[in-house]
Design an enzyme around this catalytic site. Structure first.
Site, PDB file in Angstrom:
ATOM      1  NE  ARG A   1      38.610 101.199  43.360  1.00 14.55           N
ATOM      2  CZ  ARG A   1      37.549 101.000  42.791  1.00 14.55           C
ATOM      3  NH1 ARG A   1      37.440 100.890  41.187  1.00 14.55           N
ATOM      4  NH2 ARG A   1      36.772 100.361  43.589  1.00 14.55           N
TER       5      ARG A   1
ATOM      6  CD  GLU B   1      37.579  95.911  49.736  1.00 13.44           C
ATOM      7  OE1 GLU B   1      38.881  95.389  50.002  1.00 13.44           O
ATOM      8  OE2 GLU B   1      36.742  96.926  48.724  1.00 13.44           O
TER       9      GLU B   1
ATOM     10  NE  ARG C   1      43.435 103.163  45.310  1.00 14.47           N
ATOM     11  CZ  ARG C   1      42.796 102.984  44.912  1.00 14.47           C
ATOM     12  NH1 ARG C   1      42.793 101.280  45.272  1.00 14.47           N
ATOM     13  NH2 ARG C   1      41.477 103.427  45.782  1.00 14.47           N
TER      14      ARG C   1
END
Length: 244
Positions: free
Chosen positions: A66, A74, A110
Site C-alpha cells: 500500500r 477508488e 500490507r
C-alpha cells in the site's frame, strides 16, 4: 484505496540493533524478520491493483504494498479511479525494479511503503493529480514535499483537481459516498439546499457560515458550490481547508 490502520515497524536494520546472540535467544531469524530489517529493499513489480496498491516479488516472496501517505480514487470512482490506476501503471511497468521504504504494516497485512522507481512514486502520483495526500497518515513522509506537490497539482487542475475543489475524497467515498462520482461541475443555487448526503444545517442569523460552525470538509465544499464564497478565503477553490 481502503483506509489503513498502521502498525509501526522500525526503520533501522534490526540486525544492527540487537546482537546476534540475543537474536538467537529470542528465537528470531532472518526469515521471520522479512523485509522490515532493511531501510530499503528491492523488488520486482508483479501487478498494479489500483492507484495506491501494488504487488511486488521481493526475495522470492509476493508482497502486497500500500503506497504510504497518499490516497488514490477508488476504482468505483470512475473515471478517476481508472485514470489513477493507469498513471501508476505508467510509472511502474510490470517487471520493473523498485525499492521499498517500509513505514508500517496495515491491518490487512500490507506493507505500507514509499516506492522508489524513477523517484518517489507516491509523490509523483500526487504531483500528477492522480492521488490525494492522506493527511491522517502523512507523519512518516516528507510532509512539506507532499503538501507542496498537492498544491501544485491543484493550481494546475490536474487529475482529481479538474473540478473545483477536487473530486470526492476517497476516504469520504468509502464512508457512504457510493454513487457520487464527482462533485457537481455546474453552479448550484445560491440558497442552501438540503440533500440526502448532508445533514440539515440552519443558516446563522448573520447570514454567513463559518468553518467552525460547519465542522465538515465535505459540507464546506458543498456550501462553496452553493455560492458561499466567503468560505474560500484564499481564493484557491477549496473551502475551509483547516477541516481536512
Amino acid at each position: 484505496m481502503a483506509g489503513s490502520v498502521w502498525l509501526v515497524v522500525p526503520q533501522v536494520p534490526l540486525m544492527r540493533m540487537l546482537p546476534t546472540a540475543l537474536l538467537g535467544l529470542a528465537g528470531f531469524s532472518l526469515a521471520v524478520l522479512g523485509p522490515f530489517c532493511q531501510l530499503a529493499s528491492a523488488g520486482t513489480v508483479l501487478s498494479i491493483g489500483d492507484g495506491d496498491t501494488i504487488s511486488v516479488l521481493e526475495r522470492g516472496q509476493k508482497l502486497k504494498v500500500r503506497l504510504a501517505c497518499i490516497d488514490a480514487p477508488e476504482t468505483a470512482q470512475n473515471p478517476d479511479g481508472l485514470a489513477s490506476r493507469n498513471q501508476l501503471r505508467a510509472l511502474l511497468p510490470l517487471g520493473s525494479t523498485v525499492s521499498l521504504r517500509v513505514k508500517a504494516v496495515d491491518r490487512y497485512g500490507r506493507s505500507v511503503a514509499e516506492v522508489l522507481g524513477r523517484g518517489i512514486v507516491n509523490l509523483a502520483m500526487v504531483q500528477s493529480g492522480q492521488a490525494f495526500v492522506y493527511p491522517q497518515y502523512l507523519g512518516r513522509c516528507d510532509r512539506g514535499a507532499y503538501l507542496a506537490a498537492e498544491r501544485q497539482a491543484q493550481a494546475q487542475r490536474l487529475g482529481v483537481w479538474a473540478v473545483p475543489g477536487g473530486i470526492m475524497r476517497p476516504w469520504d467515498f468509502r464512508h457512504g459516498g457510493v454513487g457520487q462520482r464527482r462533485f457537481a461541475t455546474q453552479p448550484a443555487p445560491l440558497t442552501p439546499i438540503l440533500t440526502v448526503a448532508s445533514p440539515p444545517a440552519l443558516l446563522p442569523s448573520g447570514g454567513a457560515y463559518t468553518c467552525t460552525q460547519i465542522g465538515s470538509f465535505a459540507r464546506a465544499q458543498e456550501l462553496l458550490r452553493q455560492g458561499h464564497s466567503d468560505l474560500d478565503r484564499n481564493g484557491d477553490g477549496v473551502a475551509c481547508e483547516s477541516l481536512r
